[in-house]
Design a protein around this motif. Structure first.
Motif, PDB file in Angstrom:
ATOM      1  N   GLU A  40       1.330   2.431   2.837  1.00 17.48           N
ATOM      2  CA  GLU A  40       0.914   1.481   2.108  1.00 17.48           C
ATOM      3  C   GLU A  40       2.559   1.185   1.520  1.00 17.48           C
ATOM      4  OE1 GLU A  40      -1.530   2.251  -1.351  1.00 17.48           O
ATOM      5  OE2 GLU A  40      -0.165   4.334  -1.619  1.00 17.48           O
ATOM      6  N   ARG A  60       5.204   3.152   9.713  1.00 20.39           N
ATOM      7  CA  ARG A  60       3.996   2.431   9.275  1.00 20.39           C
ATOM      8  C   ARG A  60       2.667   2.383   9.612  1.00 20.39           C
ATOM      9  NH1 ARG A  60       7.020   1.098   4.443  1.00 20.39           N
ATOM     10  NH2 ARG A  60       9.049   1.373   4.465  1.00 20.39           N
ATOM     11  N   ASP A  62      -0.468  -0.173   8.999  1.00 20.97           N
ATOM     12  CA  ASP A  62      -0.907  -0.611   7.764  1.00 20.97           C
ATOM     13  C   ASP A  62      -2.306  -1.163   7.520  1.00 20.97           C
ATOM     14  OD1 ASP A  62       2.256  -2.079   7.335  1.00 20.97           O
ATOM     15  OD2 ASP A  62       2.103  -3.293   8.864  1.00 20.97           O
TER      16      ASP A  62
END
Length: 310
Positions: A40, A60, A62
């Motif tokens: 996040e 990352r 998502d």
């Protein structure tokens, strides 16, 4: 096995600050890459210089559906890290987490914003419970305005994970708080008997929580101290304590009213049974614990005359 460090918590609970602090520590400046998986994006960002210095690569993820063993193994093959840190999304159910078979959770930590904990505990208890159930450490930060609630917060956590270490922090750092359930003696006893450990904890605890002891009787072995400016019917029963080293010694004791105080000799050992009150004293520069002796009898010095807080 690939060591994994999982950092849980809801958005803005302090996960990023904790990870940044960890990456900046000398003990974390070790060989090989660190793969940091962010699930996040909060308000705080990672400093590029810190990431470079700690040889940390960031990836990352998502969507919760992308947090799966296959994708995680792709990231491992891409970066070939020595260790992995996961900043987990608090809105994903930790119960559903599946890691590659050769990834091993070395440590799991949950961070909690103390100022918003009641809201999350009331409205998202099941998600919170899954995060803390297997966490070795629970860190409550931003506790400046909720200190009176910390005892309740700790009970809430211990109900889910009795073995977790619970740490509270305010803007000045860790809060050195002694909770009633952590005391090594029973406050409900007719007479609370203090051993070496108990005496030291009672002395510290009564500074901040004298109300716990008001009207209660204590019994402990102590050395007699008779300050020159004390009235004849007062003395100070206490113990010498070593807080960190032999050069750091202090006498820990509170004023005690006793009709036979005049007959007591300096530095002799006595067993004291006394009731606790809260009174104003000039030597305290305010109110503090004052003992009223029910009984004082001479005794032998304890086997360990000096107590230690190290």
């Amino acid at each position: 096995m690939k060591p994994v460090y999982a950092i849980n918590g809801f958005l803005e609970s302090g996960k990023t600050e904790f990870i940044c602090f960890t990456l900046a520590q000398p003990y974390f400046q070790i060989k090989g890459k660190t793969l940091l998986i962010l699930c996040e994006e909060g308000e705080n960002e990672y400093d590029e210089e810190l990431l470079k210095k700690s040889r940390t690569e960031v990836e990352r993820i998502d969507g919760e559906e992308d947090f799966n063993p296959s994708h995680l193994m792709e990231l491992e093959k891409k970066h070939k890290p020595e260790r992995i840190i996961i900043e987990f999304n608090g809105m994903w159910n930790y119960k559903n987490v599946k890691l590659p078979w050769h990834w091993k959770i070395e440590q799991q930590i949950t961070t909690i914003d103390g100022s918003t904990f009641p809201m999350y505990y009331t409205n998202m208890r099941s998600l919170l419970a899954e995060m803390i159930r297997k966490s070795e450490m629970i860190i409550f930060n931003r506790c400046d305005n909720v200190r009176d609630e910390l005892n309740t917060y700790k009970r809430n956590i211990k109900a889910v994970n009795p073995t977790a270490d619970v740490i509270f922090e305010d803007s000045n750092g860790e809060i050195d708080e002694i909770f009633e359930e952590d005391l090594p003696y029973d406050l409900n006893q007719d007479t609370i008997v203090l051993d070496n450990t108990g005496y030291g904890i009672w002395y510290l605890d009564s500074m901040d929580h004298v109300e716990r002891y008001l009207g209660k009787k204590l019994q402990f072995v102590a050395m007699v101290l008779k300050p020159d400016d004390f009235p004849d019917n007062y003395f100070v029963p206490g113990r010498m304590a070593m807080t960190c080293c032999a050069d750091d010694m202090a006498f820990l004791g509170y004023a005690c009213e006793y009709s036979g105080a005049k007959e007591l000799k300096q530095k002799e050992w006595v067993k004291v049974t006394a009731a606790v009150t809260k009174e104003y004293r000039e030597d305290y520069n305010g109110e503090g614990p004052v003992l009223h002796a029910v009984n004082v009898e001479k005794t032998h010095a304890p086997k360990e005359e000096i107590i230690s807080f190290s």
